[in-house]
Design a protein around this motif. Structure first.
Motif, PDB file in Angstrom:
ATOM      1  N   ARG A   1       0.741  -1.226  -0.061  1.00 33.03           N
ATOM      2  CA  ARG A   1       0.161   0.012   0.106  1.00 33.03           C
ATOM      3  C   ARG A   1       0.835   0.985  -0.144  1.00 33.03           C
ATOM      4  O   ARG A   1       0.665   2.371   0.835  1.00 33.03           O
ATOM      5  N   GLU A   2       1.999   1.369  -0.739  1.00 32.71           N
ATOM      6  CA  GLU A   2       2.741   2.385  -0.979  1.00 32.71           C
ATOM      7  C   GLU A   2       2.907   2.899  -2.319  1.00 32.71           C
ATOM      8  O   GLU A   2       3.005   2.112  -3.214  1.00 32.71           O
ATOM      9  N   PRO A   3       2.712   4.235  -2.576  1.00 36.95           N
ATOM     10  CA  PRO A   3       2.987   4.800  -4.052  1.00 36.95           C
ATOM     11  C   PRO A   3       4.423   4.550  -4.333  1.00 36.95           C
ATOM     12  O   PRO A   3       5.290   4.652  -3.531  1.00 36.95           O
ATOM     13  N   ILE A   4       4.575   4.479  -5.805  1.00 39.04           N
ATOM     14  CA  ILE A   4       5.639   4.651  -6.280  1.00 39.04           C
ATOM     15  C   ILE A   4       6.189   5.876  -6.532  1.00 39.04           C
ATOM     16  O   ILE A   4       5.507   6.698  -7.226  1.00 39.04           O
ATOM     17  N   PRO A   5       7.209   6.416  -5.783  1.00 35.96           N
ATOM     18  CA  PRO A   5       7.748   7.688  -5.745  1.00 35.96           C
ATOM     19  C   PRO A   5       8.082   8.203  -7.105  1.00 35.96           C
ATOM     20  O   PRO A   5       8.856   7.420  -7.773  1.00 35.96           O
ATOM     21  N   CYS A   6       8.050   9.505  -7.139  1.00 39.12           N
ATOM     22  CA  CYS A   6       8.561  10.247  -8.745  1.00 39.12           C
ATOM     23  C   CYS A   6       9.958  10.552  -8.505  1.00 39.12           C
ATOM     24  O   CYS A   6      10.283  11.517  -8.432  1.00 39.12           O
ATOM     25  N   VAL A   7      10.820   9.446  -8.640  1.00 40.75           N
ATOM     26  CA  VAL A   7      12.284   9.429  -8.781  1.00 40.75           C
ATOM     27  C   VAL A   7      12.964   9.288  -9.868  1.00 40.75           C
ATOM     28  O   VAL A   7      14.264   9.347  -9.870  1.00 40.75           O
ATOM     29  N   LEU A   8      12.219   9.153 -11.252  1.00 41.98           N
ATOM     30  CA  LEU A   8      12.969   8.874 -12.361  1.00 41.98           C
ATOM     31  C   LEU A   8      12.131   9.767 -13.196  1.00 41.98           C
ATOM     32  O   LEU A   8      11.069  10.278 -13.217  1.00 41.98           O
ATOM     33  N   THR A   9      12.991  10.223 -14.332  1.00 44.67           N
ATOM     34  CA  THR A   9      12.461  11.013 -15.323  1.00 44.67           C
ATOM     35  C   THR A   9      11.359  10.401 -15.939  1.00 44.67           C
ATOM     36  O   THR A   9      10.342  10.967 -16.538  1.00 44.67           O
ATOM     37  N   MET A  10      11.377   9.016 -16.292  1.00 40.13           N
ATOM     38  CA  MET A  10      10.457   8.026 -16.917  1.00 40.13           C
ATOM     39  C   MET A  10       9.114   8.258 -16.203  1.00 40.13           C
ATOM     40  O   MET A  10       8.084   8.239 -16.929  1.00 40.13           O
ATOM     41  N   ILE A  11       9.141   8.234 -15.056  1.00 46.64           N
ATOM     42  CA  ILE A  11       8.021   8.404 -14.213  1.00 46.64           C
ATOM     43  C   ILE A  11       7.252   9.739 -14.241  1.00 46.64           C
ATOM     44  O   ILE A  11       6.228   9.879 -14.383  1.00 46.64           O
ATOM     45  N   ALA A  12       7.901  10.494 -14.352  1.00 41.68           N
ATOM     46  CA  ALA A  12       7.649  12.041 -14.521  1.00 41.68           C
ATOM     47  C   ALA A  12       6.994  12.352 -15.809  1.00 41.68           C
ATOM     48  O   ALA A  12       5.961  12.710 -15.895  1.00 41.68           O
ATOM     49  N   ASP A  13       7.624  11.714 -16.808  1.00 41.30           N
ATOM     50  CA  ASP A  13       7.288  11.702 -18.128  1.00 41.30           C
ATOM     51  C   ASP A  13       5.795  11.061 -18.432  1.00 41.30           C
ATOM     52  O   ASP A  13       4.921  11.626 -19.000  1.00 41.30           O
ATOM     53  N   GLU A  14       5.714   9.770 -18.013  1.00 33.02           N
ATOM     54  CA  GLU A  14       4.572   9.061 -18.185  1.00 33.02           C
ATOM     55  C   GLU A  14       3.497   9.274 -17.019  1.00 33.02           C
ATOM     56  O   GLU A  14       2.381   9.071 -17.601  1.00 33.02           O
ATOM     57  N   PHE A  15       3.716   9.291 -16.139  1.00 34.57           N
ATOM     58  CA  PHE A  15       2.701   9.465 -14.890  1.00 34.57           C
ATOM     59  C   PHE A  15       2.633  10.723 -14.327  1.00 34.57           C
ATOM     60  O   PHE A  15       1.709  11.058 -13.378  1.00 34.57           O
TER      61      PHE A  15
END
Length: 229
Positions: A117-131
């Motif tokens: 029950r833990e969000p995936i933190p935005c620690v990658l540019t790919m996460i920022a790009d996609e999500f």
């Protein structure tokens, strides 16, 4: 069953073929085991969706085996029972008119985050790009009615993310069409794995919110060839 209107027949047949083919991407990308997981597509201009039948092996799925349901989850066309997640997909389409495709998997790493029950933190540019930021956790809900769908909609309505990790269950992704939702499912598993590996080395460093905004804007509006990312 009322059947599919004649004027929608060609669109529905094309979607059946597309959805059947897209299901092959789930095992190909190691996102599912056995018969778990599903892809659906909205039928444009109608309160209908195309989805796979329940409990059918991926190597047996064809365009003809796809089923059509209304946005209350009722079977409209097909000889098999719809996926057990149909009510969730239908609720999303009914309450998020911009969504054209929905995918559910039990991919290993994304589901492991859901179990915590833990969000995936935005620690990658790919996460920022996609999500567009952290990949959020949705509420715990039981399968069988539209409770999962309600949780998806409640979680994603005020989020830029195209993925939600339903607590103790697994990822659901949305997209402008079914292919876009499948891409999001592939990407959420990839970043879930990478962030997990990063944690084995230490604490991942979050990206600043202003940089997330810039990355997301560029990827959504500049990157790629037109609408293809």
């Amino acid at each position: 069953m009322t059947g599919v209107p004649a004027e929608l027949r060609s669109q529905v047949e094309a979607l059946k073929a597309e959805v059947a083919a897209l299901h092959a991407e789930l095992p190909r990308n190691n996102l599912v085991v056995w018969t778990a997981g599903n892809v659906s597509a909205r039928v444009a201009g109608a309160d209908l969706l195309v989805i796979k039948p329940s409990g059918v092996s991926y190597d047996e799925l064809t365009a003809d085996s796809m089923v059509v349901c209304d946005l209350d989850g009722n079977l409209v066309e097909g000889t098999r029972s719809p996926s057990s997640d149909t009510a969730a997909h239908a609720y999303v389409y009914k309450h998020m008119p911009h969504v054209g495709g929905v995918v559910h998997t039990h991919s290993d790493y994304a589901t492991a985050w859901a179990a915590r029950r833990e969000p995936i933190p935005c620690v990658l540019t790919m996460i920022a790009d996609e999500f567009g930021g952290d990949i959020p956790i949705g509420p715990f809900a039981l399968i069988g009615d539209d409770s999962i769908g309600r949780g998806i909609v409640e979680t994603l309505t005020n989020s830029r993310s195209r993925a939600v990790l339903m607590a103790n269950h697994g990822p659901f992704t949305i997209g402008s069409d079914a292919r876009d939702a499948v891409k999001a499912a592939v990407m959420v598993e990839d970043v879930a794995r990478t962030v997990h590996l990063s944690r084995q080395l230490g604490q991942p460093v979050p990206i600043a919110p202003s940089d997330i905004d810039r990355l997301f804007d560029r990827y959504q509006n500049v990157y790629g060839q037109g609408s293809s990312k």
